[in-house]
Design a protein around this motif. Structure first.
Motif, PDB file in Angstrom:
ATOM      1  N   THR A 183       0.870  -1.358  -0.114  1.00 48.83           N
ATOM      2  CA  THR A 183       0.196   0.094  -0.040  1.00 48.83           C
ATOM      3  C   THR A 183       0.892   1.281   0.069  1.00 48.83           C
ATOM      4  O   THR A 183       0.612   2.185  -0.653  1.00 48.83           O
ATOM      5  CB  THR A 183      -0.926   0.034   1.316  1.00 48.83           C
ATOM      6  OG1 THR A 183      -0.058  -0.351   2.485  1.00 48.83           O
ATOM      7  CG2 THR A 183      -1.814  -1.080   1.066  1.00 48.83           C
ATOM      8  N   ASN A 184       1.863   1.361   0.800  1.00 52.99           N
ATOM      9  CA  ASN A 184       2.791   2.722   0.779  1.00 52.99           C
ATOM     10  C   ASN A 184       3.463   2.715  -0.510  1.00 52.99           C
ATOM     11  O   ASN A 184       3.708   3.714  -0.934  1.00 52.99           O
ATOM     12  CB  ASN A 184       3.617   2.600   1.921  1.00 52.99           C
ATOM     13  CG  ASN A 184       3.017   2.749   3.360  1.00 52.99           C
ATOM     14  OD1 ASN A 184       2.147   3.356   3.334  1.00 52.99           O
ATOM     15  ND2 ASN A 184       3.644   2.146   4.347  1.00 52.99           N
TER      16      ASN A 184
ATOM     17  N   ALA B 220      -5.196   2.740  -1.262  1.00 56.44           N
ATOM     18  CA  ALA B 220      -5.666   1.642  -0.890  1.00 56.44           C
ATOM     19  C   ALA B 220      -5.782   1.155   0.509  1.00 56.44           C
ATOM     20  O   ALA B 220      -6.362  -0.019   0.905  1.00 56.44           O
ATOM     21  CB  ALA B 220      -5.058   0.442  -1.781  1.00 56.44           C
ATOM     22  N   LYS B 221      -5.273   2.049   1.486  1.00 59.19           N
ATOM     23  CA  LYS B 221      -5.342   1.802   2.855  1.00 59.19           C
ATOM     24  C   LYS B 221      -6.848   2.211   3.272  1.00 59.19           C
ATOM     25  O   LYS B 221      -7.745   2.630   2.469  1.00 59.19           O
ATOM     26  CB  LYS B 221      -4.479   3.008   3.639  1.00 59.19           C
ATOM     27  CG  LYS B 221      -3.170   2.601   3.303  1.00 59.19           C
ATOM     28  CD  LYS B 221      -2.332   3.871   4.083  1.00 59.19           C
ATOM     29  CE  LYS B 221      -0.819   3.761   3.569  1.00 59.19           C
ATOM     30  NZ  LYS B 221      -0.066   4.788   4.352  1.00 59.19           N
ATOM     31  N   GLY B 222      -7.126   1.199   4.366  1.00 60.71           N
ATOM     32  CA  GLY B 222      -8.355   1.556   5.046  1.00 60.71           C
ATOM     33  C   GLY B 222      -9.484   0.603   4.831  1.00 60.71           C
ATOM     34  O   GLY B 222      -8.991  -0.636   3.952  1.00 60.71           O
ATOM     35  N   HIS B 223     -10.749   0.707   5.004  1.00 60.75           N
ATOM     36  CA  HIS B 223     -11.695  -0.310   4.632  1.00 60.75           C
ATOM     37  C   HIS B 223     -12.132  -0.016   3.296  1.00 60.75           C
ATOM     38  O   HIS B 223     -12.616  -0.936   2.780  1.00 60.75           O
ATOM     39  CB  HIS B 223     -12.936   0.353   5.463  1.00 60.75           C
ATOM     40  CG  HIS B 223     -12.532   0.171   6.916  1.00 60.75           C
ATOM     41  ND1 HIS B 223     -12.343  -0.878   7.688  1.00 60.75           N
ATOM     42  CD2 HIS B 223     -12.392   1.211   7.780  1.00 60.75           C
ATOM     43  CE1 HIS B 223     -11.943  -0.599   8.971  1.00 60.75           C
ATOM     44  NE2 HIS B 223     -12.126   0.503   9.035  1.00 60.75           N
TER      45      HIS B 223
ATOM     46  N   ALA C  13      -7.266  -0.730  -7.567  1.00 64.35           N
ATOM     47  CA  ALA C  13      -7.925  -2.027  -7.459  1.00 64.35           C
ATOM     48  C   ALA C  13      -7.017  -3.209  -7.341  1.00 64.35           C
ATOM     49  O   ALA C  13      -7.180  -4.020  -6.400  1.00 64.35           O
ATOM     50  CB  ALA C  13      -8.657  -2.150  -8.957  1.00 64.35           C
ATOM     51  N   ALA C  14      -5.712  -3.228  -7.961  1.00 67.64           N
ATOM     52  CA  ALA C  14      -4.990  -4.337  -8.105  1.00 67.64           C
ATOM     53  C   ALA C  14      -4.148  -4.363  -6.623  1.00 67.64           C
ATOM     54  O   ALA C  14      -4.328  -5.401  -6.228  1.00 67.64           O
ATOM     55  CB  ALA C  14      -3.830  -4.160  -9.306  1.00 67.64           C
ATOM     56  N   VAL C  15      -3.777  -3.106  -6.159  1.00 66.30           N
ATOM     57  CA  VAL C  15      -3.149  -3.138  -4.856  1.00 66.30           C
ATOM     58  C   VAL C  15      -4.377  -3.720  -3.744  1.00 66.30           C
ATOM     59  O   VAL C  15      -3.838  -4.304  -2.953  1.00 66.30           O
ATOM     60  CB  VAL C  15      -2.647  -1.894  -4.539  1.00 66.30           C
ATOM     61  CG1 VAL C  15      -1.922  -1.749  -2.961  1.00 66.30           C
ATOM     62  CG2 VAL C  15      -1.518  -1.790  -5.489  1.00 66.30           C
ATOM     63  N   LYS C  16      -5.482  -3.191  -3.915  1.00 68.39           N
ATOM     64  CA  LYS C  16      -6.343  -3.566  -3.017  1.00 68.39           C
ATOM     65  C   LYS C  16      -6.695  -5.087  -2.798  1.00 68.39           C
ATOM     66  O   LYS C  16      -7.053  -5.605  -1.762  1.00 68.39           O
ATOM     67  CB  LYS C  16      -7.590  -2.749  -3.269  1.00 68.39           C
ATOM     68  CG  LYS C  16      -8.749  -2.693  -2.109  1.00 68.39           C
ATOM     69  CD  LYS C  16      -8.059  -2.028  -0.781  1.00 68.39           C
ATOM     70  CE  LYS C  16      -9.283  -1.911   0.360  1.00 68.39           C
ATOM     71  NZ  LYS C  16      -8.924  -1.223   1.418  1.00 68.39           N
ATOM     72  N   VAL C  17      -6.911  -5.630  -4.163  1.00 69.60           N
ATOM     73  CA  VAL C  17      -7.126  -7.119  -4.114  1.00 69.60           C
ATOM     74  C   VAL C  17      -5.982  -7.809  -3.602  1.00 69.60           C
ATOM     75  O   VAL C  17      -6.333  -8.678  -2.720  1.00 69.60           O
ATOM     76  CB  VAL C  17      -7.148  -7.481  -5.642  1.00 69.60           C
ATOM     77  CG1 VAL C  17      -7.194  -8.857  -5.905  1.00 69.60           C
ATOM     78  CG2 VAL C  17      -8.618  -6.895  -6.213  1.00 69.60           C
ATOM     79  N   ILE C  18      -5.074  -7.386  -3.733  1.00 68.90           N
ATOM     80  CA  ILE C  18      -3.442  -8.181  -3.144  1.00 68.90           C
ATOM     81  C   ILE C  18      -3.589  -7.915  -1.637  1.00 68.90           C
ATOM     82  O   ILE C  18      -3.432  -9.080  -1.080  1.00 68.90           O
ATOM     83  CB  ILE C  18      -2.383  -7.942  -4.225  1.00 68.90           C
ATOM     84  CG1 ILE C  18      -2.701  -8.441  -5.474  1.00 68.90           C
ATOM     85  CG2 ILE C  18      -1.470  -8.645  -3.528  1.00 68.90           C
ATOM     86  CD1 ILE C  18      -1.590  -7.697  -6.450  1.00 68.90           C
ATOM     87  N   ALA C  19      -3.384  -6.695  -1.396  1.00 69.11           N
ATOM     88  CA  ALA C  19      -3.243  -6.538  -0.110  1.00 69.11           C
ATOM     89  C   ALA C  19      -4.274  -6.934   0.891  1.00 69.11           C
ATOM     90  O   ALA C  19      -4.131  -7.534   2.119  1.00 69.11           O
ATOM     91  CB  ALA C  19      -2.825  -4.877   0.189  1.00 69.11           C
TER      92      ALA C  19
ATOM     93  N   ILE D 220     -14.172  -5.123  -1.882  1.00 72.49           N
ATOM     94  CA  ILE D 220     -15.005  -5.528  -3.181  1.00 72.49           C
ATOM     95  C   ILE D 220     -15.736  -4.195  -3.362  1.00 72.49           C
ATOM     96  O   ILE D 220     -15.841  -3.916  -4.792  1.00 72.49           O
ATOM     97  CB  ILE D 220     -16.036  -6.717  -2.915  1.00 72.49           C
ATOM     98  CG1 ILE D 220     -15.287  -7.836  -2.468  1.00 72.49           C
ATOM     99  CG2 ILE D 220     -17.070  -6.819  -3.753  1.00 72.49           C
ATOM    100  CD1 ILE D 220     -16.196  -9.069  -2.008  1.00 72.49           C
ATOM    101  N   ALA D 221     -16.146  -3.342  -2.700  1.00 76.99           N
ATOM    102  CA  ALA D 221     -16.699  -2.175  -3.149  1.00 76.99           C
ATOM    103  C   ALA D 221     -15.909  -1.064  -3.811  1.00 76.99           C
ATOM    104  O   ALA D 221     -15.925  -0.552  -4.794  1.00 76.99           O
ATOM    105  CB  ALA D 221     -17.365  -1.207  -1.795  1.00 76.99           C
ATOM    106  N   GLN D 222     -14.472  -1.283  -3.305  1.00 79.05           N
ATOM    107  CA  GLN D 222     -13.338  -0.430  -3.660  1.00 79.05           C
ATOM    108  C   GLN D 222     -13.156  -0.848  -5.139  1.00 79.05           C
ATOM    109  O   GLN D 222     -12.802  -0.067  -6.361  1.00 79.05           O
ATOM    110  CB  GLN D 222     -12.378  -0.351  -2.955  1.00 79.05           C
ATOM    111  CG  GLN D 222     -11.449   0.721  -3.287  1.00 79.05           C
ATOM    112  CD  GLN D 222     -10.477   1.322  -2.266  1.00 79.05           C
ATOM    113  OE1 GLN D 222     -10.115   0.364  -1.231  1.00 79.05           O
ATOM    114  NE2 GLN D 222      -9.659   2.248  -2.411  1.00 79.05           N
ATOM    115  N   ILE D 223     -12.841  -2.223  -5.424  1.00 77.36           N
ATOM    116  CA  ILE D 223     -12.915  -2.775  -6.799  1.00 77.36           C
ATOM    117  C   ILE D 223     -13.596  -2.466  -7.691  1.00 77.36           C
ATOM    118  O   ILE D 223     -13.464  -1.924  -8.877  1.00 77.36           O
ATOM    119  CB  ILE D 223     -12.448  -4.334  -6.423  1.00 77.36           C
ATOM    120  CG1 ILE D 223     -11.414  -4.834  -5.541  1.00 77.36           C
ATOM    121  CG2 ILE D 223     -12.540  -5.079  -7.861  1.00 77.36           C
ATOM    122  CD1 ILE D 223     -11.419  -6.073  -5.092  1.00 77.36           C
ATOM    123  N   GLY D 224     -14.881  -2.543  -7.084  1.00 79.94           N
ATOM    124  CA  GLY D 224     -16.169  -2.230  -8.419  1.00 79.94           C
ATOM    125  C   GLY D 224     -15.980  -0.843  -8.508  1.00 79.94           C
ATOM    126  O   GLY D 224     -16.364  -0.495  -9.755  1.00 79.94           O
ATOM    127  N   ALA D 225     -15.617   0.081  -7.614  1.00 79.82           N
ATOM    128  CA  ALA D 225     -15.704   1.483  -7.962  1.00 79.82           C
ATOM    129  C   ALA D 225     -14.668   1.871  -8.904  1.00 79.82           C
ATOM    130  O   ALA D 225     -14.650   2.756  -9.829  1.00 79.82           O
ATOM    131  CB  ALA D 225     -15.506   2.256  -6.514  1.00 79.82           C
TER     132      ALA D 225
END
Length: 141
Positions: free
Chosen positions: A54-55, A61-64, A85-91, A108-113
């Protein structure tokens, strides 16, 4: 696309769970005197992986996930970087799959967004329509 992203995310979580609790924990565990140091070392390992991803690649991608989507819709006109999206999925899959305390809904919400943001910018370009695409891509109706 958001639904497929959710399915892929859940499969990645299961894969990470198998990896961390099947292979990694047995590798770092010594089972000396009934103790299992692998359990103690797993949270710091998870923190190093998630923190680095994330850093280094996508601080947003940090947070909820949901507050970041709301910020993008209301303050940034629906603009979200694709790498998020990629970082959020992996992390997030590493965090959840390794036993971290987190839920699947925010990532999942962030990926869709992010997918909504991409579609909005490619096909519509008008700020109002992009914001609508981002918001509608997170709805789980």
């Amino acid at each position: 696309v958001g639904g497929l992203g959710a399915i892929a995310f859940r499969l990645l979580v299961a894969g990470n769970q198998s990896l961390f609790f099947g292979k990694i924990i047995s590798f770092i565990s010594l089972h000396a005197g009934g103790l299992d140091p692998g359990i103690i070392l797993l949270p710091p390992l998870r923190g190093l992986i998630v923190g680095f991803l994330t850093n280094k690649f996508a601080p947003e991608a940090k947070g909820h996930g949901v507050p970041e989507v709301m910020e993008a819709v209301h303050l940034k006109g629906g603009m979200m970087r694709r790498v998020v999206a990629a970082v959020k999925v992996i992390a997030s899959s590493v965090k959840i799959g390794s036993g971290g305390s987190a839920g699947r809904e925010g990532p999942i919400a962030q990926i869709g967004a992010v997918f909504g943001s991409i579609v909005g910018h490619v096909f519509f370009r008008e700020r109002r329509q992009v914001r609508l695409m981002v918001a509608s891509a997170t709805w789980d109706g």
